[in-house]
Write a protein that holds these residues in place. Structure first.
Motif, PDB file in Angstrom:
ATOM      1  N   TRP A  98      -5.002  52.915 -10.484  1.00  0.00           N
ATOM      2  CA  TRP A  98      -4.355  53.634  -9.396  1.00  0.00           C
ATOM      3  C   TRP A  98      -5.324  53.963  -8.265  1.00  0.00           C
ATOM      4  O   TRP A  98      -4.990  53.831  -7.094  1.00  0.00           O
ATOM      5  CB  TRP A  98      -3.714  54.912  -9.925  1.00  0.00           C
ATOM      6  N   ILE A 100      -7.722  52.482  -7.094  1.00  0.00           N
ATOM      7  CA  ILE A 100      -8.159  51.345  -6.280  1.00  0.00           C
ATOM      8  C   ILE A 100      -6.971  50.692  -5.599  1.00  0.00           C
ATOM      9  O   ILE A 100      -6.982  50.429  -4.401  1.00  0.00           O
ATOM     10  CB  ILE A 100      -8.923  50.323  -7.144  1.00  0.00           C
ATOM     11  N   SER A 101      -5.933  50.426  -6.359  1.00  0.00           N
ATOM     12  CA  SER A 101      -4.813  49.648  -5.826  1.00  0.00           C
ATOM     13  C   SER A 101      -3.720  50.498  -5.188  1.00  0.00           C
ATOM     14  O   SER A 101      -3.027  50.031  -4.298  1.00  0.00           O
ATOM     15  CB  SER A 101      -4.179  48.826  -6.941  1.00  0.00           C
ATOM     16  N   TYR A 102      -3.560  51.753  -5.671  1.00  0.00           N
ATOM     17  CA  TYR A 102      -2.448  52.599  -5.225  1.00  0.00           C
ATOM     18  C   TYR A 102      -1.133  51.867  -5.347  1.00  0.00           C
ATOM     19  O   TYR A 102      -0.246  52.012  -4.515  1.00  0.00           O
ATOM     20  CB  TYR A 102      -2.666  53.081  -3.790  1.00  0.00           C
ATOM     21  N   GLU A 103      -0.978  51.112  -6.401  1.00  0.00           N
ATOM     22  CA  GLU A 103       0.274  50.396  -6.630  1.00  0.00           C
ATOM     23  C   GLU A 103       0.817  50.755  -8.006  1.00  0.00           C
ATOM     24  O   GLU A 103       0.090  50.672  -8.999  1.00  0.00           O
ATOM     25  CB  GLU A 103       0.058  48.884  -6.541  1.00  0.00           C
ATOM     26  N   GLN A 104       2.069  51.139  -8.048  1.00  0.00           N
ATOM     27  CA  GLN A 104       2.756  51.365  -9.302  1.00  0.00           C
ATOM     28  C   GLN A 104       3.877  50.347  -9.408  1.00  0.00           C
ATOM     29  O   GLN A 104       4.656  50.176  -8.462  1.00  0.00           O
ATOM     30  CB  GLN A 104       3.319  52.790  -9.384  1.00  0.00           C
ATOM     31  N   PHE A 106       7.271  49.194 -11.317  1.00  0.00           N
ATOM     32  CA  PHE A 106       8.356  49.836 -12.040  1.00  0.00           C
ATOM     33  C   PHE A 106       9.145  48.853 -12.888  1.00  0.00           C
ATOM     34  O   PHE A 106       9.329  47.692 -12.499  1.00  0.00           O
ATOM     35  CB  PHE A 106       9.319  50.508 -11.052  1.00  0.00           C
TER      36      PHE A 106
ATOM     37  N   TYR B  36       9.641  51.230  -1.228  1.00  0.00           N
ATOM     38  CA  TYR B  36      10.126  50.474  -2.374  1.00  0.00           C
ATOM     39  C   TYR B  36      11.562  50.039  -2.088  1.00  0.00           C
ATOM     40  O   TYR B  36      12.308  50.707  -1.373  1.00  0.00           O
ATOM     41  CB  TYR B  36      10.135  51.341  -3.645  1.00  0.00           C
ATOM     42  N   LEU B  44      12.352  49.318  -9.209  1.00  0.00           N
ATOM     43  CA  LEU B  44      11.838  49.535  -7.867  1.00  0.00           C
ATOM     44  C   LEU B  44      10.719  48.541  -7.589  1.00  0.00           C
ATOM     45  O   LEU B  44       9.763  48.456  -8.352  1.00  0.00           O
ATOM     46  CB  LEU B  44      11.308  50.967  -7.750  1.00  0.00           C
ATOM     47  N   LEU B  46       7.752  47.294  -4.990  1.00  0.00           N
ATOM     48  CA  LEU B  46       6.924  47.752  -3.885  1.00  0.00           C
ATOM     49  C   LEU B  46       6.980  46.748  -2.737  1.00  0.00           C
ATOM     50  O   LEU B  46       6.673  45.571  -2.912  1.00  0.00           O
ATOM     51  CB  LEU B  46       5.482  47.927  -4.358  1.00  0.00           C
ATOM     52  N   LYS B  49       2.497  49.354   1.445  1.00  0.00           N
ATOM     53  CA  LYS B  49       1.839  50.644   1.248  1.00  0.00           C
ATOM     54  C   LYS B  49       0.865  50.890   2.392  1.00  0.00           C
ATOM     55  O   LYS B  49       0.374  49.944   3.031  1.00  0.00           O
ATOM     56  CB  LYS B  49       1.081  50.647  -0.083  1.00  0.00           C
TER      57      LYS B  49
END
Lengths: 115, 113
Positions: A98, A100-104, A106, B36, B44, B46, B49
């Motif tokens: 998180w 580093i990438s700030y991507e989640q 889902f 998203y 969801l 992305l 960002k």
């Protein structure tokens, strides 16, 4: 492309019963999350999990909720005694790193219906 | 506390028309901002960002968004909408000291042929 998977897609349970929602995060990811979306409302954060412990939880995540990574691949959300207001779509998410990438990423969600 | 507002609950556009979905956030410092998309029965995904650098960010599927600090906004744009863009769009905000995302209520996009 790797993806987050969740089972079951739909779970119906009676009030007071325990449910376990299952998630398989992307294999090299280290951060794991649960969110929920009550019908017609916004997606809400429940809990984040890193290094085998909860790193943050919301007010919603009370003693009725618990999370576990039992075997290095699954990530589960347990609700001990379900209430009608627990009916919602539950989303699992994971992140490789998180900070580093700030991507989640889902999963498709599990729709929980409590009757 | 962080918060996100998406003023438009439902937007309808014709295929080929331009699109702008609005998002306003509340946060004391520079936030991390996300868009998203959720198609029916899907999770969801992305789109893009922002957390630093160039305030105009490019995402997947031809979407872009611009961070405007003075307006506390992070609006999503697309110059020409395709029928497959019909979905629900969520703006979300994060912060350096947390990994939780705060979501807006979403904007449902309908595309007419």
């Amino acid at each position: 492309e790797p993806e987050v998977t969740q089972t079951p897609s739909h779970q119906v349970t009676q009030m007071g019963q325990e449910v376990i929602l299952r998630c398989v995060p992307i294999s090299n990811h280290l951060y794991f999350y649960w969110y929920r979306q009550i019908l017609g409302q916004k997606v809400e954060f429940l809990v984040s999990f890193y290094n085998n412990e909860i790193s943050e939880k919301s007010e919603i995540f009370d003693d009725q909720f618990s999370v576990e990574r039992p075997d290095g691949s699954n990530f589960t959300l347990k609700i001990r005694s379900t209430k009608l207001e627990d009916s919602a779509m539950y989303f699992c998410a994971s992140s490789e790193d998180w900070e580093i990438s700030y991507e989640q990423y889902f999963g498709p969600g599990t729709r929980l219906t409590v009757t | 506390a962080q918060s996100v507002t998406q003023p438009d609950i439902h937007i309808t556009v014709s295929e080929g028309a331009s699109l702008e979905l609005r998002c306003n956030y509340s946060y004391g410092a520079t936030p991390y901002l996300f868009w998203y998309v959720q198609s029916p029965g899907q999770g969801l995904q992305l789109l893009l960002k922002y957390f630093s650098g160039d305030t105009l960010v490019q995402g997947i599927k031809g979407f872009e968004a611009e961070f405007k600090r003075s307006q506390s906004s992070f609006n999503l744009r697309k110059p020409s909408v395709h029928w497959s863009d019909a979905a629900e769009y969520f703006c979300a905000v994060g912060a350096p000291d947390t990994d939780k995302l705060i979501f807006g209520t979403g904007t449902r996009l309908q595309v007419f042929p």
